[in-house]
Design an enzyme around this catalytic site. Sequence first.
Site, PDB file in Angstrom:
ATOM      1  N   TRP A   1      19.948   8.158 -20.574  1.00 32.22           N
ATOM      2  CA  TRP A   1      20.693   6.901 -20.692  1.00 32.22           C
ATOM      3  C   TRP A   1      20.423   6.256 -22.048  1.00 32.22           C
ATOM      4  CZ3 TRP A   1      19.415   4.020 -15.458  1.00 32.22           C
ATOM      5  CH2 TRP A   1      19.991   4.750 -14.406  1.00 32.22           C
TER       6      TRP A   1
ATOM      7  N   LYS B   1       7.942 -12.785 -11.795  1.00 35.70           N
ATOM      8  CA  LYS B   1       6.562 -12.415 -12.131  1.00 35.70           C
ATOM      9  C   LYS B   1       5.867 -13.522 -12.935  1.00 35.70           C
ATOM     10  CE  LYS B   1       6.082  -8.591  -9.970  1.00 35.70           C
ATOM     11  NZ  LYS B   1       5.066  -8.480  -8.899  1.00 35.70           N
TER      12      LYS B   1
ATOM     13  N   GLY C   1       3.578   1.703  -1.840  1.00 39.88           N
ATOM     14  CA  GLY C   1       4.191   1.881  -3.160  1.00 39.88           C
ATOM     15  C   GLY C   1       3.293   2.695  -4.077  1.00 39.88           C
TER      16      GLY C   1
ATOM     17  N   HIS D   1       0.810  -1.235   0.000  1.00 39.26           N
ATOM     18  CA  HIS D   1       0.000   0.000   0.000  1.00 39.26           C
ATOM     19  C   HIS D   1       0.837   1.276   0.000  1.00 39.26           C
ATOM     20  CE1 HIS D   1       1.093  -0.134   4.212  1.00 39.26           C
ATOM     21  NE2 HIS D   1       0.621   1.082   4.372  1.00 39.26           N
TER      22      HIS D   1
ATOM     23  N   SER E   1       4.135  -7.484 -14.810  1.00 40.14           N
ATOM     24  CA  SER E   1       4.748  -6.367 -15.518  1.00 40.14           C
ATOM     25  C   SER E   1       4.936  -6.740 -16.978  1.00 40.14           C
ATOM     26  CB  SER E   1       6.108  -6.064 -14.907  1.00 40.14           C
ATOM     27  OG  SER E   1       6.813  -5.194 -15.755  1.00 40.14           O
ATOM     28  N   SER E   2       5.061  -5.725 -17.827  1.00 37.69           N
ATOM     29  CA  SER E   2       5.195  -5.991 -19.274  1.00 37.69           C
ATOM     30  C   SER E   2       6.542  -6.641 -19.606  1.00 37.69           C
ATOM     31  CB  SER E   2       5.082  -4.671 -20.043  1.00 37.69           C
ATOM     32  OG  SER E   2       6.095  -3.774 -19.592  1.00 37.69           O
ATOM     33  N   CYS E   3       7.492  -6.657 -18.658  1.00 37.17           N
ATOM     34  CA  CYS E   3       8.813  -7.231 -18.988  1.00 37.17           C
ATOM     35  C   CYS E   3       8.789  -8.754 -18.978  1.00 37.17           C
ATOM     36  CB  CYS E   3       9.882  -6.716 -18.026  1.00 37.17           C
ATOM     37  SG  CYS E   3       9.685  -7.350 -16.364  1.00 37.17           S
TER      38      CYS E   3
ATOM     39  N   HIS F   1      12.616   4.403 -12.578  1.00 40.43           N
ATOM     40  CA  HIS F   1      12.326   4.174 -13.995  1.00 40.43           C
ATOM     41  C   HIS F   1      12.605   5.470 -14.760  1.00 40.43           C
ATOM     42  CE1 HIS F   1       9.995   0.853 -12.168  1.00 40.43           C
ATOM     43  NE2 HIS F   1      10.339   0.223 -13.269  1.00 40.43           N
TER      44      HIS F   1
ATOM     45  N   VAL G   1       1.809   1.813  -6.912  1.00 40.77           N
ATOM     46  CA  VAL G   1       0.608   1.087  -7.351  1.00 40.77           C
ATOM     47  C   VAL G   1      -0.339   0.855  -6.182  1.00 40.77           C
ATOM     48  CG1 VAL G   1      -0.244  -1.100  -8.292  1.00 40.77           C
ATOM     49  CG2 VAL G   1       1.784   0.000  -9.293  1.00 40.77           C
ATOM     50  N   GLY G   2       0.189   0.331  -5.077  1.00 39.57           N
ATOM     51  CA  GLY G   2      -0.660   0.026  -3.917  1.00 39.57           C
ATOM     52  C   GLY G   2      -1.367   1.268  -3.390  1.00 39.57           C
TER      53      GLY G   2
ATOM     54  N   ASN H   1       4.730   0.225 -18.401  1.00 43.26           N
ATOM     55  CA  ASN H   1       5.489   1.122 -17.523  1.00 43.26           C
ATOM     56  C   ASN H   1       4.556   2.158 -16.912  1.00 43.26           C
ATOM     57  OD1 ASN H   1       7.437  -0.226 -19.179  1.00 43.26           O
ATOM     58  ND2 ASN H   1       8.933   1.306 -18.490  1.00 43.26           N
ATOM     59  N   LEU H   2       4.709   2.379 -15.609  1.00 41.62           N
ATOM     60  CA  LEU H   2       3.786   3.239 -14.864  1.00 41.62           C
ATOM     61  C   LEU H   2       4.489   4.486 -14.338  1.00 41.62           C
ATOM     62  CD1 LEU H   2       2.228   0.344 -12.777  1.00 41.62           C
ATOM     63  CD2 LEU H   2       1.190   1.465 -14.764  1.00 41.62           C
TER      64      LEU H   2
ATOM     65  N   TYR I   1      13.591 -10.440 -12.455  1.00 34.13           N
ATOM     66  CA  TYR I   1      12.277  -9.892 -12.091  1.00 34.13           C
ATOM     67  C   TYR I   1      11.187 -10.534 -12.951  1.00 34.13           C
ATOM     68  CZ  TYR I   1       8.646  -6.301 -11.363  1.00 34.13           C
ATOM     69  OH  TYR I   1       7.482  -5.631 -11.057  1.00 34.13           O
TER      70      TYR I   1
HETATM   71  O1  GFB Z   1      12.286   2.731 -17.244  1.00 28.38           O
HETATM   72  P1  GFB Z   1      13.520   1.919 -17.357  1.00 28.38           P
HETATM   73  O2  GFB Z   1      14.532   2.043 -16.270  1.00 28.38           O
HETATM   74  O3  GFB Z   1      13.135   0.389 -17.433  1.00 28.38           O
HETATM   75  O4  GFB Z   1      14.294   2.241 -18.751  1.00 28.38           O
HETATM   76  P2  GFB Z   1      12.642  -0.573 -18.611  1.00 28.38           P
HETATM   77  C1  GFB Z   1      13.552   2.480 -19.908  1.00 28.38           C
HETATM   78  C2  GFB Z   1      14.491   3.038 -20.981  1.00 28.38           C
HETATM   79  O5  GFB Z   1      14.784   4.406 -20.612  1.00 28.38           O
HETATM   80  C3  GFB Z   1      15.852   2.338 -21.097  1.00 28.38           C
HETATM   81  C4  GFB Z   1      16.173   4.645 -20.753  1.00 28.38           C
HETATM   82  O6  GFB Z   1      16.189   2.277 -22.463  1.00 28.38           O
HETATM   83  C5  GFB Z   1      16.787   3.302 -20.379  1.00 28.38           C
HETATM   84  O7  GFB Z   1      18.133   3.250 -20.866  1.00 28.38           O
HETATM   85  N1  GFB Z   1      16.583   5.744 -19.881  1.00 28.38           N
HETATM   86  C6  GFB Z   1      17.040   6.940 -20.337  1.00 28.38           C
HETATM   87  C7  GFB Z   1      16.593   5.758 -18.534  1.00 28.38           C
HETATM   88  N2  GFB Z   1      17.398   7.729 -19.302  1.00 28.38           N
HETATM   89  C8  GFB Z   1      17.129   7.013 -18.160  1.00 28.38           C
HETATM   90  C9  GFB Z   1      17.284   7.312 -16.781  1.00 28.38           C
HETATM   91  O8  GFB Z   1      17.759   8.382 -16.372  1.00 28.38           O
HETATM   92  N3  GFB Z   1      16.877   6.354 -15.898  1.00 28.38           N
HETATM   93  C10 GFB Z   1      16.351   5.150 -16.305  1.00 28.38           C
HETATM   94  N4  GFB Z   1      15.957   4.261 -15.386  1.00 28.38           N
HETATM   95  N5  GFB Z   1      16.210   4.816 -17.634  1.00 28.38           N
HETATM   96  C11 GFB Z   1      11.787  -1.965 -16.591  1.00 28.38           C
HETATM   97  C12 GFB Z   1      12.149  -3.277 -15.953  1.00 28.38           C
HETATM   98  O9  GFB Z   1      12.471  -1.927 -17.826  1.00 28.38           O
HETATM   99  O10 GFB Z   1      10.407  -1.867 -16.880  1.00 28.38           O
HETATM  100  C13 GFB Z   1      11.320  -3.487 -14.720  1.00 28.38           C
HETATM  101  O11 GFB Z   1      13.543  -3.277 -15.646  1.00 28.38           O
HETATM  102  C14 GFB Z   1       9.854  -3.284 -15.008  1.00 28.38           C
HETATM  103  O12 GFB Z   1      11.542  -4.792 -14.270  1.00 28.38           O
HETATM  104  C15 GFB Z   1       9.616  -1.963 -15.695  1.00 28.38           C
HETATM  105  O13 GFB Z   1       9.402  -4.323 -15.818  1.00 28.38           O
HETATM  106  C16 GFB Z   1       8.153  -1.809 -16.063  1.00 28.38           C
HETATM  107  O14 GFB Z   1      11.339  -0.109 -19.126  1.00 28.38           O
HETATM  108  O15 GFB Z   1      13.745  -0.791 -19.616  1.00 28.38           O
END
Ligand code: GFB
Length: 311
Positions: A203, A141, A14, A12, A108-110, A180, A16-17, A166-167, A137
Site C-alpha cells: 500500500w 490514547k 491480544g 490477555h 501508541s506512537s501515533c 498492520h 500485547v496482553g 509499531n509491534l 485512536y
Molecule cells: O502499519 P500500518 O497499517 O499503520 O501502516 P501505521 C504503516 C504503513 O505501511 C502505511 C503501509 O504507510 C501503509 O500504507 N502499508 C503498505 C500497509 N502495505 C500495507 C498493507 O498491506 N497493510 C497495511 N496495514 N499497511 C498505525 C495506527 O499507523 O500505527 C494505529 O493507525 C497504531 O493506530 C499503529 O498507532 C501503531 O503505522 O500507519
Amino acid sequence: MEKNAKIFVAGHRGMVGSAIVRRLEQLGYRNIITRSSSEVDLRNQHQVFSFFEQEKPDYVFLAAAKVGGIYANNKYRAEFLYDNLLIEANVIHASYLNNIKKLLFLGSSCIYPRMAPQPLKESYLLTGPLEYTNEPYAIAKIAGIKLCESYRDQYGCNYISVMPTNLYGPNDNYDLAKSHVLPALLRKIHTAKVNNIPAVEVWGSGTPLREFLHVDDLAEACLFLMENYHEAELVNIGTGTDISTKNLAMLIMKVANYKGEIKFDSTKPDGTPRKLMDVSKLMALGWKPKISLEEGVRMVYKDVEQMQFAE
Ligand code: GFB
C-alpha cells in the site's frame, strides 16, 4: 511485584496482553487473572466495577484496546474513539475505587504530532496536529494518558503510561483489512510464494518509515517499567531504528525466499511519513530491546508458514 501478587492483564488474548501473560508466567508469577470480553466487556462500567470489587487485583496491565492498522483506523473512526475511551475510563476508575497498587497503561506512537521532529521525544505530546488517519485512536490514547496523570495528581494513584512503537509477534492480526503493515506483508508475500503469484501489493508509496519492536521485547519493557518507573511522564518503548515499507517488504521477501515483484497501490494512504521514537529515556533506566527486526521476522515467519489463509 511480589510473586504472589494478584495481577490483572486486561486484553490477555491480544498480541500485547498475551505476551505480557507469557512473560509473567516465565518469571514465576502465579496469580494472574484474565477475563475474555464475553466474560467482562470492558466498555460496560457496571461489569468492570463488579469485576474489580470481586477480584481486587494488586496490579493492572491495561493492554485491552480496539486496535488496527491504518485502513481500519480510518474506516472505523467512531468505534476506535468510543471503545477505547470507555475501556480506559472504566478500568482506570475501577482501579482507583479499589485502591490497586499500580496500573500500567499502554498507548501508541501515533499520539505524537504528524510532523513532530524525529526522533519523537515524550515532551512532543500535544505540540501539533495529529495524523488524520488515526486521530480518533490517538485522541483516545491521549485521553488515557491524561486520565493516568490526573488520577495521580488528584488521588495520588501510581499509574504510568507507556508508548510502544509499531509491534509484531505471536497472536498478531493477519486480516488484511484490519492488520498492520508487517503482518499484512508476511501474509501477502507468503501467499504469493506458495501460489506462485508474480507480484505482491504494497500500500502507498513505499516511502513511509516505520519502527518495529517484537512484542516479547515490549512485554519485557512493560514488566521492567512496572517494577522500576513511578513518574507521571509517559515513556517511549522502541528500538530507535526504522525502515521504509518498501525495504520492509524486501526484507520479508528475502526471509520468505520469494522472488516476485512489488506493486505499489497509490490508492491507499501512506499515513504518517515517519514516527521514530526517542527511546533514550527508557534506555537510561536500563532496558534495551533484544530481538532485531530480521531475527524477529524470521521467528514470526515460521508461524506464518503454518497458517492457512483464506484466499
Ligand atoms: O502499519 P500500518 O497499517 O499503520 O501502516 P501505521 C504503516 C504503513 O505501511 C502505511 C503501509 O504507510 C501503509 O500504507 N502499508 C503498505 C500497509 N502495505 C500495507 C498493507 O498491506 N497493510 C497495511 N496495514 N499497511 C498505525 C495506527 O499507523 O500505527 C494505529 O493507525 C497504531 O493506530 C499503529 O498507532 C501503531 O503505522 O500507519
